[in-house]
Each structure stands twice: as structure tokens, then as C-alpha cells.
Design an enzyme around this catalytic site. Structure first.
Site, short mmCIF file in Angstrom:
data_model
loop_
_atom_site.label_atom_id
_atom_site.label_comp_id
_atom_site.label_asym_id
_atom_site.label_seq_id
_atom_site.Cartn_x
_atom_site.Cartn_y
_atom_site.Cartn_z
N SER A 130 -0.54 -32.48 -23.08
CA SER A 130 -0.41 -33.66 -22.23
C SER A 130 0.06 -33.30 -20.84
O SER A 130 0.81 -32.33 -20.66
CB SER A 130 0.58 -34.65 -22.84
OG SER A 130 0.74 -35.74 -21.97
N LYS A 185 0.95 -36.25 -30.62
CA LYS A 185 0.28 -36.48 -29.33
C LYS A 185 -0.28 -37.92 -29.28
O LYS A 185 -0.18 -38.59 -28.24
CB LYS A 185 -0.84 -35.46 -29.14
CG LYS A 185 -1.74 -35.73 -27.93
CD LYS A 185 -0.96 -35.69 -26.63
CE LYS A 185 -1.75 -35.74 -25.35
NZ LYS A 185 -2.92 -36.49 -25.22
N HIS A 188 2.53 -40.21 -28.69
CA HIS A 188 2.87 -40.09 -27.26
C HIS A 188 1.97 -41.00 -26.43
O HIS A 188 2.43 -41.74 -25.55
CB HIS A 188 2.73 -38.62 -26.83
CG HIS A 188 2.60 -38.43 -25.35
ND1 HIS A 188 1.42 -38.68 -24.67
CD2 HIS A 188 3.49 -38.03 -24.41
CE1 HIS A 188 1.61 -38.45 -23.38
NE2 HIS A 188 2.85 -38.06 -23.20
N ASN A 189 0.68 -40.95 -26.70
CA ASN A 189 -0.25 -41.78 -25.91
C ASN A 189 0.00 -43.26 -26.14
O ASN A 189 -0.08 -44.06 -25.21
CB ASN A 189 -1.69 -41.43 -26.26
CG ASN A 189 -2.12 -40.12 -25.63
OD1 ASN A 189 -1.29 -39.24 -25.39
ND2 ASN A 189 -3.39 -39.98 -25.35
N GLU A 192 2.89 -44.17 -24.21
CA GLU A 192 2.46 -44.21 -22.80
C GLU A 192 1.84 -45.57 -22.47
O GLU A 192 2.14 -46.16 -21.42
CB GLU A 192 1.46 -43.06 -22.59
CG GLU A 192 0.87 -42.95 -21.21
CD GLU A 192 -0.16 -41.81 -21.18
OE1 GLU A 192 0.13 -40.70 -21.67
OE2 GLU A 192 -1.27 -42.05 -20.68
#
Ligand code: 2AM
Length: 484
Positions: A130, A185, A188-189, A192
Site C-alpha cells: 500500500s 490489506k 486496510h482498504n 481507508e
């Protein structure tokens, strides 16, 4: 050909190119390969000119250049291209060699690929990378998972090229087995999406409720970036709001209010539904993008349901302070939910996740990087078994200090007709999770009434199920039950 390269990178789109240059900067010898081989020459003659990067025009040529165990990192389009390359690589690599997928693959694909590649005697890593193009070039956040035996061979390269925080601490560590790296991940997105939506709601209130100009809002974000909200996304928001178009007018005002998405937020929400984990804030963030995309429908409905005066009464500086606290509190809820989701996934898939380590990996390099993640790391360092982030003494104190402002902002926005789906769902979750009793007793009664779904009783041990003949005409037979 002498095997002298440390790693090969397949796929020369911008992320692949930048990772190669980053590896080269750190003293590693990299072989570059791409399906369309003309891109290899282009790269060597331009961006990689004067570096130690080697080029290969076929997979056998690439393999011949690699030291053993061979490390091949795929930076190709997620989906079929990854499977195709894995098959080709299995034909040219040997047992003990390592295939790494650094794309945005769905974690379920990674789980499958780890098993497949391991069954052939090779090792597999699926890793989140990322930080976008700039991160790839200067130091991304890297979240690797897969075959644990592969990690020692990849660690020196990944930790060298990753972002660093504090005293040279790498934002890269082993996440866990199977698809753990890609799962983290993906989460995480999702987070976000949530962080961005929260900032957008703050902006919406400042703009319509407080009548602030982009320059005034930029100044507010600049101020926020000095405190507990200090983060990359607040920083870029400050800069975006200050940006002028060629005619000198704020550029942000000219951008169409219709959001795009590539799917990782959606995947996170789908996964949360599988586990029954209420990541309500991320879900609202995904749906808010969907509402924004319905521009024509909104224009149509706006003619019918005209908005009344959205202006907030009272002191503007006070409101800006209240909005900051509402954002901060909502952000604590979003990360609490995100961590609950990762814990559920870890349990389901048997991953031994290092929750403090994940916060550290997100602390630098990636889009959600922030000071706040340092506080999360501290909370998990103190108590690795923490199941609800809000119960950590620091976060307990912080959220309590925000609740008055948070309720004030949400209720006023609702009264004024400014949509705040993420702020308000966060508050609803907070009120739900801190409720010893919820109205689900009535819900269970309804289910038992119409479907004989049975209920448990407060005055009986858990696990004993009861059915009532509510109308006097129903039977005594209960339906089989299931739990979410
Ligand atoms: P290309 O340059 O040959 O198109 C990003 O799109 C990267 O993924 C590029 O390096 C691209 O290679 C590669 N890619 C996309 N689809 C692919 C496929 N089906 N097989 C191999 N590589 C692919």
C-alpha cells in the site's frame, strides 16, 4: 548466465517499476520481466537506465538469472493473470523457490494459491502493498502472508524497501498464514474508505452548515493535522482544499460529486457479512459512494425535496472543534470494527495475527498512515488479547471526551438535513455496543411468534431454547434454529 539476481519482478506497470527501482536503491539486484517484452526494453532504456536492474525477455531467461531459492514477485493485474503466471512459473521454477503476489488479490484466491503452490513443493506469499505509486518508489507499507517458510527469504528485501517509522522501524512484518496478508490489506482498504468518508462528512458540514470557503476549511484541516488526527489523508485534504484551478477558483468546487470504487471496500463488507461482524462505518462508506454515483437520481429528487436552510447556528470555531471530535470518535469506532473483523477472520481461517504489528505496518507508507495508529499499536502491545479497542484505557478516555460534541454534531446535521451516514452509524454502534440490553428480546419474540424460531430466557441458562404458543392456535413444534 550467472545467477546473480536477488529477485525477479514480473509486471512493469507503474507499481512494478517503482518497486524495482526501490529494491535497486537498497542494493538488491532485480530482474525485470513483462508479458509484453517491449516494455522490458523501454524500462531498461528509460526509468532503469544507469541502475543495476537486469532485463529478461522470457521466463527461462529470468529464472536463469536468479539466485536460489528463487524469488519471483508478480505485480500483474489481479485475477486470471496471476493464475496464468503461477502456472507458467511452476513450469520453470524448482521446489523451494518462492512465488510472491504483490497485487490487490482477493484473499480467498490467495488461500487457494498458497495451497496449490505448496502442493508442488514451492512456497507462496500473497502480500498487500500500500502507498500507491509514490509509496512503491519511496517506501510502501507491506503486508505479507502465506507460506511461513518463505518469510526469512523475503524479509530482508521487503523490510529494506518498506516505509520506516520512529527509529527506522519497518512498516512490514509477517502477517500470518494463507491469505492473511491480503486479508489485512483488504481491511486496510475498507478502513481507508471509512476514513475518507468521515473527512468528506466533516467537509460537508463545514461547507453547508458553517458556510466555510475552501481556504477556510484548508486552514481547519491544517490545524487538525497538528493534533490527534495527524495523518496523510487529513494532510492531502488540507492541500486539495487550497488548490486553485487555472482561473484561480478552488478546484475542488469544480469536481463532479460522483465517487468511483474498485471493489476492495465492497469485499471487506461482504467478508464482514460472512462473519456477522458489524463494520457499519465501512459499509456506510461504501454505500455513500453508491449514493454519490446516483447523480441523475439525486438531481431529480432534489427538485422535489428542496433543502431548507442548512446553516448551523452558533460559534463557528466551536463547531469546527466539535466536528473534529465527532470525526475522531467515529474514527475510533471504525478501527474498533475493523479490528473485530480481522479477529473474526483469524479465528475462522486459523491465522495467528499480530494486531499490534498490523497497526505498525499501517503506521507509515500507506494511505491510512497516521499518528493514531501508534496509539492502537500501544493498546495491543499492552493487551494482545484486546477484543474491543474502546475498552483500552487510552481509547476509553479519548472517546468519552468526544461524546458530547459527537452527539451535538450528528443531531444538528440530522436536523439540518446534511447527510452524515458514517458519523451517525458510528454513534449508533457506540450506543449499541455499550447497551447491556437491546430490544432483541422483542425481536426474538416476533421470530418465535411467526416462525416458531424459539428464544432463550434471561432467567434460564444460555443454550436452553423455548417456544411459546403465542396465539393459542399455533402448534407446539419449534422450527430448527440457526445463529448468525
Ligand atoms: P502487459 O504489459 O503485457 O499488458 C498491469 O496491467 C500489468 O499486468 C502489466 O504488466 C500487464 O502486462 C500485466 N497483465 C495484465 N493482464 C495480464 C495477463 N492476462 N497475463 C499476463 N500479464 C498481464
Amino acid at each position: 548466465m550467472e545467477p546473480r539476481a536477488d529477485i525477479a519482478v514480473v509486471g512493469l506497470a507503474v507499481m512494478g517499476q517503482n518497486l524495482i527501482l526501490n529494491m535497486n536503491d537498497h542494493g538488491f539486484t532485480v530482474v525485470a520481466y513483462n508479458r509484453t517484452t517491449s516494455k522490458v526494453d523501454d524500462f531498461l532504456n528509460n526509468e532503469a537506465k544507469g541502475t543495476n536492474v537486469l532485463g529478461a525477455h522470457s521466463l527461462p531467461e529470468m529464472v536463469a538469472l536468479l539466485k536460489k531459492p528463487r524469488r519471483v514477485m508478480l505485480m500483474v493485474k489481479a485475477g486470471a493473470a496471476v493464475d496464468e503466471f503461477i502456472e507458467s512459473l511452476l513450469g520453470v521454477l524448482e521446489p523451494g523457490d518462492i512465488i510472491i503476489d504483490g497485487g490487490n488479490s482477493l484473499f480467498e484466491d490467495t488461500i487457494r494459491r498458497v495451497k496449490h503452490v505448496e502442493s508442488k513443493g514451492l512456497l507462496y506469499i500473497g502480500t498487500g502493498v500500500s502507498g500507491g505509486e509514490e509509496g512503491a518508489r519511496r517506501g510502501p507499507s507491506i503486508m505479507p502472508g502465506g507460506s511461513p517458510a518463505a518469510w526469512p527469504h523475503v524479509k530482508p528485501i521487503f523490510q529494506a524497501i518498506s516505509a520506516k517509522v520512529g527509529e527506522n522501524v519497518p512498516c512490514c512484518d509477517w502477517v500470518g498464514e494463507g491469505g492473511a496478508g491480503h486479508y489485512v490489506k483488504m481491511t486496510h482498504n475498507g478502513i481507508e474508505y471509512g476514513d475518507m468518508q468521515l473527512i468528506c462528512e466533516a467537509y460537508h458540514i463545514m461547507k453547508d452548515g458553517l458556510g466555510m470557503t475552501p481556504d477556510e476549511m484548508s486552514a481547519a484541516f491544517a490545524e487538525w493535522n497538528k493534533g490527534e488526527l495527524e495523518s496523510y489523508l487529513i494532510e492531502i485534504t488540507r492541500d486539495i482544499l487550497a488548490k486553485k484551478d487555472d482561473d484561480g477558483a478552488p478546484l475542488v468546487d469544480k469536481i463532479l460529486d460522483t465517487a468511483g470504487q474498485k471493489g476492495t471496500g465492497k469485499w471487506t463488507v461482504i467478508s464482514s457479512q460472512e462473519f456477522g461482524i458489524p463494520i457499519t462505518l465501512i459499509a456506510e462508506a461504501v454505500f455513500s459512494r453508491c449514493v454519490s454515483a446516483m447523480k441523475d437520481a439525486r438531481v431529480e429528487a432534489a427538485k422535489v425535496f428542496k433543502s431548507s436552510n442548512p446553516k448551523f447556528a452558533g460559534d463557528r470555531a466551536q463547531w469546527v472543534n466539535d466536528i473534529r471530535k465527532a470525526l475522531y470518535a467515529s474514527k475510533m469506532i471504525s478501527y474498533t470494527q475493523g479490528y473485530m473483523l480481522m479477529r473474526a477472520a483469524a479465528k475462522q481461517y486459523g491465522w495467528n495475527l499480530n494486531y499490534g504489528g498490523i497497526a505498525l505496518m499501517w503506521r507509515g507508507g500507506c494511505i491510512i498512515r497516521s499518528v493514531f495508529l501508534g496509539d492502537i499499536k500501544k493498546a495491543f502491545d499492552k493487551n494482545p488479547g484486546l477484543t474491543n479497542l474502546l475498552l483500552d484505557p487510552f481509547f476509553k478516555r479519548e472517546i468519552k471526551s468526544c461524546t458530547r460534541s459527537w452527539r451535538k454534531v450528528v443531531s444538528t446535521a440530522i436536523k439540518k438535513g446534511i447527510p452524515v451516514p458514517a458519523f451517525s452509524t458510528a454513534l449508533a454502534f457506540f450506543d449499541g455496543i455499550r447497551s447491556e440490553r437491546l430490544p432483541a428480546n422483542l425481536l426474538q419474540a416476533q421470530r418465535d411468534y411467526f416462525g416458531a424460531h424459539t428464544y432463550e430466557r434471561l432467567d434460564k441458562p444460555r443454550g436452553e431454547f423455548f417456544h411459546t404458543n403465542w396465539t393459542g392456535t399455533g402448534g407446539r413444534v419449534a422450527s430448527s434454529t440457526y445463529t448468525v
